[in-house]
Scaffold this motif. Structure first.
Motif, mmCIF file in Angstrom:
data_model
loop_
_atom_site.group_PDB
_atom_site.id
_atom_site.type_symbol
_atom_site.label_atom_id
_atom_site.label_comp_id
_atom_site.label_asym_id
_atom_site.label_seq_id
_atom_site.Cartn_x
_atom_site.Cartn_y
_atom_site.Cartn_z
ATOM 1 N N LEU A 246 4.786 -8.715 -0.116
ATOM 2 C CA LEU A 246 4.852 -9.228 -1.480
ATOM 3 C C LEU A 246 6.295 -9.496 -1.898
ATOM 4 O O LEU A 246 6.578 -10.475 -2.594
ATOM 5 C CB LEU A 246 4.192 -8.246 -2.452
ATOM 6 N N SER A 247 7.209 -8.628 -1.474
ATOM 7 C CA SER A 247 8.623 -8.825 -1.807
ATOM 8 C C SER A 247 9.123 -10.160 -1.282
ATOM 9 O O SER A 247 9.823 -10.904 -1.983
ATOM 10 C CB SER A 247 9.466 -7.681 -1.228
ATOM 11 N N ARG A 248 8.742 -10.477 -0.058
ATOM 12 C CA ARG A 248 9.176 -11.753 0.533
ATOM 13 C C ARG A 248 8.497 -12.933 -0.151
ATOM 14 O O ARG A 248 9.116 -13.979 -0.366
ATOM 15 C CB ARG A 248 8.866 -11.770 2.023
ATOM 16 N N GLN A 249 7.228 -12.779 -0.506
ATOM 17 C CA GLN A 249 6.505 -13.865 -1.150
ATOM 18 C C GLN A 249 7.026 -14.152 -2.549
ATOM 19 O O GLN A 249 7.155 -15.310 -2.957
ATOM 20 C CB GLN A 249 5.010 -13.535 -1.211
ATOM 21 N N ILE A 250 7.346 -13.089 -3.290
ATOM 22 C CA ILE A 250 7.747 -13.232 -4.681
ATOM 23 C C ILE A 250 9.246 -13.470 -4.815
ATOM 24 O O ILE A 250 9.716 -14.129 -5.742
ATOM 25 C CB ILE A 250 7.327 -11.978 -5.489
ATOM 26 N N GLY A 251 10.016 -12.913 -3.870
ATOM 27 C CA GLY A 251 11.467 -12.992 -3.967
ATOM 28 C C GLY A 251 12.051 -11.888 -4.822
ATOM 29 O O GLY A 251 13.202 -11.967 -5.251
ATOM 30 N N GLU A 252 11.275 -10.848 -5.087
ATOM 31 C CA GLU A 252 11.721 -9.676 -5.835
ATOM 32 C C GLU A 252 11.271 -8.431 -5.088
ATOM 33 O O GLU A 252 10.295 -8.470 -4.335
ATOM 34 C CB GLU A 252 11.132 -9.663 -7.254
ATOM 35 N N HIS A 253 11.956 -7.306 -5.336
ATOM 36 C CA HIS A 253 11.675 -6.090 -4.580
ATOM 37 C C HIS A 253 10.463 -5.365 -5.168
ATOM 38 O O HIS A 253 10.568 -4.711 -6.205
ATOM 39 C CB HIS A 253 12.898 -5.182 -4.576
ATOM 40 N N VAL A 254 9.321 -5.465 -4.506
ATOM 41 C CA VAL A 254 8.111 -4.746 -4.895
ATOM 42 C C VAL A 254 8.155 -3.354 -4.257
ATOM 43 O O VAL A 254 8.454 -3.224 -3.067
ATOM 44 C CB VAL A 254 6.849 -5.503 -4.436
ATOM 45 N N LYS A 255 7.868 -2.319 -5.045
ATOM 46 C CA LYS A 255 8.004 -0.947 -4.554
ATOM 47 C C LYS A 255 6.735 -0.131 -4.801
ATOM 48 O O LYS A 255 6.005 -0.385 -5.754
ATOM 49 C CB LYS A 255 9.177 -0.242 -5.246
ATOM 50 N N VAL A 256 6.519 0.839 -3.933
ATOM 51 C CA VAL A 256 5.455 1.812 -4.143
ATOM 52 C C VAL A 256 5.902 2.749 -5.262
ATOM 53 O O VAL A 256 7.026 3.255 -5.248
ATOM 54 C CB VAL A 256 5.171 2.627 -2.863
ATOM 55 N N ALA A 257 5.038 2.952 -6.257
ATOM 56 C CA ALA A 257 5.352 3.873 -7.348
ATOM 57 C C ALA A 257 5.042 5.297 -6.896
ATOM 58 O O ALA A 257 4.014 5.544 -6.264
ATOM 59 C CB ALA A 257 4.532 3.528 -8.587
ATOM 60 N N MET A 258 5.928 6.207 -7.218
ATOM 61 C CA MET A 258 5.752 7.600 -6.792
ATOM 62 C C MET A 258 5.842 8.543 -7.969
ATOM 63 O O MET A 258 6.553 8.278 -8.945
ATOM 64 C CB MET A 258 6.813 7.981 -5.747
ATOM 65 N N ALA A 275 -5.180 15.316 -1.011
ATOM 66 C CA ALA A 275 -6.056 15.849 -2.057
ATOM 67 C C ALA A 275 -7.027 14.780 -2.550
ATOM 68 O O ALA A 275 -8.227 15.049 -2.752
ATOM 69 C CB ALA A 275 -5.218 16.382 -3.217
ATOM 70 N N ASP A 276 -6.545 13.545 -2.742
ATOM 71 C CA ASP A 276 -7.426 12.443 -3.156
ATOM 72 C C ASP A 276 -8.477 12.152 -2.091
ATOM 73 O O ASP A 276 -9.649 11.917 -2.394
ATOM 74 C CB ASP A 276 -6.607 11.171 -3.416
ATOM 75 N N LEU A 277 -8.041 12.175 -0.844
ATOM 76 C CA LEU A 277 -8.944 11.856 0.256
ATOM 77 C C LEU A 277 -10.037 12.906 0.406
ATOM 78 O O LEU A 277 -11.220 12.577 0.567
ATOM 79 C CB LEU A 277 -8.151 11.716 1.555
ATOM 80 N N SER A 278 -9.669 14.177 0.334
ATOM 81 C CA SER A 278 -10.660 15.244 0.509
ATOM 82 C C SER A 278 -11.534 15.419 -0.722
ATOM 83 O O SER A 278 -12.708 15.748 -0.615
ATOM 84 C CB SER A 278 -9.956 16.569 0.827
ATOM 85 N N GLY A 279 -10.967 15.180 -1.905
ATOM 86 C CA GLY A 279 -11.727 15.402 -3.132
ATOM 87 C C GLY A 279 -12.680 14.290 -3.484
ATOM 88 O O GLY A 279 -13.790 14.540 -3.960
ATOM 89 N N ALA A 280 -12.265 13.035 -3.264
ATOM 90 C CA ALA A 280 -13.089 11.900 -3.706
ATOM 91 C C ALA A 280 -13.326 10.873 -2.607
ATOM 92 O O ALA A 280 -13.842 9.784 -2.888
ATOM 93 C CB ALA A 280 -12.425 11.225 -4.900
ATOM 94 N N SER A 281 -12.980 11.204 -1.369
ATOM 95 C CA SER A 281 -13.113 10.258 -0.249
ATOM 96 C C SER A 281 -12.458 8.923 -0.595
ATOM 97 O O SER A 281 -13.004 7.847 -0.327
ATOM 98 C CB SER A 281 -14.593 10.047 0.111
ATOM 99 N N CYS A 282 -11.302 9.027 -1.203
ATOM 100 C CA CYS A 282 -10.636 7.824 -1.701
ATOM 101 C C CYS A 282 -9.130 7.933 -1.491
ATOM 102 O O CYS A 282 -8.549 9.018 -1.633
ATOM 103 C CB CYS A 282 -10.950 7.656 -3.185
ATOM 104 N N LEU A 283 -8.502 6.824 -1.143
ATOM 105 C CA LEU A 283 -7.051 6.737 -1.030
ATOM 106 C C LEU A 283 -6.535 5.889 -2.184
ATOM 107 O O LEU A 283 -7.091 4.820 -2.466
ATOM 108 C CB LEU A 283 -6.652 6.108 0.304
ATOM 109 N N LYS A 284 -5.484 6.365 -2.854
ATOM 110 C CA LYS A 284 -4.993 5.675 -4.044
ATOM 111 C C LYS A 284 -3.481 5.527 -3.990
ATOM 112 O O LYS A 284 -2.787 6.347 -3.394
ATOM 113 C CB LYS A 284 -5.363 6.451 -5.312
ATOM 114 N N SER A 285 -3.001 4.502 -4.663
ATOM 115 C CA SER A 285 -1.560 4.327 -4.820
ATOM 116 C C SER A 285 -1.300 3.294 -5.898
ATOM 117 O O SER A 285 -2.174 2.477 -6.217
ATOM 118 C CB SER A 285 -0.908 3.895 -3.506
ATOM 119 N N ASP A 286 -0.106 3.331 -6.463
ATOM 120 C CA ASP A 286 0.329 2.334 -7.446
ATOM 121 C C ASP A 286 1.557 1.625 -6.897
ATOM 122 O O ASP A 286 2.351 2.215 -6.160
ATOM 123 C CB ASP A 286 0.694 2.983 -8.784
#
Length: 455
Positions: A246-258, A275-286
């Motif tokens: 996305l950074s290359r496509q947009i020309g701006e630095h896209v970052k993982v939010a922590m 914890a997300d994976l074991s609790g809700a069988s789900c992987l999440k990120s922003d």
């Protein structure tokens, strides 16, 4: 001619055109990279600045390959791939470099031995390069003993990160010198060619398919299961590949939010994902996209086999009805492809959210208020919901779908959305000009108010 530092007994200055055997793909790729790091000033400043190393206008970067040191504890044949020396005034900063290309991965034994070598020779850091992705240079693909990094810093650059930095410098026109720009263009062209040994992360490990099958069979996911940790590691690498793209496509630095503390503690980030994976069988990120209306939330639901991208916007406070607030949102999405897009409305109090397809709301906006005519939503979620079915559990196809969905969501949603912002209040007609009041008049007014209070 650049001279070797006193700590070294042997080494070569990094060359743009290295004379190496055809089998030395790793050495050739690193030599070309280090030569560009040294000779393209904005490139060197950007990459080293990400490590906290400032290279001023008068600073100098020297790079070497195949360096041997006078002090080599343990294995006498311990020879790192490269050495970086940064001189700024009287300050000198040094780093050993170890590079891998192709399918070769870094190993604990080798990196730990280089950390020991660096300490023995008063070298400040060890930098590794490989096709393994990490979100930040301070996050390393390997788990290294904290004792070894007390006096020597350990950093990691993925080759994808190097390519992205080169692309951003070009897009943002940060390289003004013509010759340096030519070098940067040629470096990026070289790294993107298969002959360099550099490749983008394109598939998860087989543990991904195994875990998806276990979830489908109703098995419980344990946080200490090695497969879970392997899956989370792959998920993080996939996200890093996606933000680089996305950074290359947009020309701006896209970052993982922590979250707080995760930037300097990759273990904390790992534990949160487990914890997300074991609790809700789900992987999440922003992720954070510069100038976007809100952060983009991404989730992969292993149970439903659904990949979701979404953004939340606060409803406009200057519009009272559901219809008016929804129209504000729909107008922003007027050019969006409605396929797979949904709108979720968040209602006041304990009222549950309601969700409709974008296509349905375009056709009949009154659907949103049909069962709650006296209420108005306070926020909207715009979602891309991609049901992958069998493709979800396939390691390569999942990464492909993630990358495609990211581009699709940006082009159809994130690019168009603008956050609502309240306008400043108007000045009333009778208050447009301040009254002309004399000092005597103010004194008389104060005395009259005092008499009224005492009388």
């Amino acid at each position: 001619m650049t001279e070797l530092p006193d700590m070294c007994c042997k080494g070569e200055a990094a060359r743009l055109f290295p004379v190496l055997s055809e089998n030395s793909k790793e050495g050739r790729t690193l030599s070309i990279f280090l030569a560009c790091l040294e000779n393209v000033s904005p490139f060197g400043r950007a990459l080293l600045g990400g490590l906290g190393v400032k290279v001023g206008a008068r600073g100098r970067i020297d790079t070497f390959t195949e360096v041997e040191f006078k002090k080599s504890p343990g294995d006498k044949n311990n020879r790192p791939d490269g050495l970086i020396i940064v001189k700024t005034g009287k300050n000198v900063w040094t780093a050993l470099v170890e590079a891998k290309v192709g399918n070769a991965n870094l190993t604990n034994d080798q990196i730990e031995s280089y950390l020991t070598l660096a300490k023995a020779n008063n070298i400040d850091a060890v930098i590794t390069l490989s096709n393994q992705f990490t979100p930040l240079p301070t996050h390393h693909p390997l788990s290294i003993s904290a004792q070894l990094t007390r006096k020597v810093d350990l950093f990691h650059w993925s080759w994808g990160h190097v390519i992205t930095q080169a692309q951003l410098l070009r897009d943002q026109e940060e390289v003004e010198d013509r010759e340096q720009l030519i070098l940067l263009n040629e470096l990026q062209r070289f790294l993107l060619h298969s002959s360099s040994g550099v490749k983008e992360f394109d598939q998860l490990s087989p543990a991904w398919s195994d875990l998806c099958s276990a979830v489908a069979a109703g098995s419980r996911i344990g946080v200490r299961d090695p497969k879970c940790q392997e899956v989370v590691g792959g998920w993080h690498q996939a996200l890093d590949r996606m933000t680089s793209m996305l950074s290359r496509q947009i020309g701006e630095h896209v970052k993982v939010a922590m979250a707080a503390g995760e930037t300097h503690d990759p273990v904390k980030r790992l534990k949160g994902a487990l914890a997300d994976l074991s609790g809700a069988s789900c992987l999440k990120s922003d992720i954070n996209i510069p100038d976007a209306a809100a952060k983009v939330q991404i989730s992969a639901d292993l149970q439903k086999r659904v990949l979701t991208f979404q953004m939340r916007l606060r409803a406009p406070g200057d519009r009272q009805s559901t219809k008016a607030r929804l129209r504000w949102l729909l107008n922003q999405l007027g050019d969006a492809d409605p396929n797979e897009l949904h709108i979720r409305l968040a209602w006041p109090g304990s009222s549950p959210a309601t969700q409709y397809t974008l296509a349905a709301l375009r056709e009949d906006p009154t659907l949103a208020s049909s069962d709650r005519p006296e209420m108005a939503p306070h926020a909207f979620d715009v979602l891309l919901v991609r049901e992958l079915g069998a493709r979800f559990a396939q390691p390569r196809n999942f990464v492909t779908e993630l990358l495609n969905a990211a581009t699709h969501f940006y082009n159809n949603v994130a690019f168009y959305l603008v956050a609502w912002q309240a306008r400043p209040g108007k000045i009333a007609g009778e208050k447009r000009e301040p009254a002309s009041v004399s000092t005597e008049g103010l004194r008389d007014q104060v005395e009259q108010e005092a008499l009224q209070r005492t009388g």
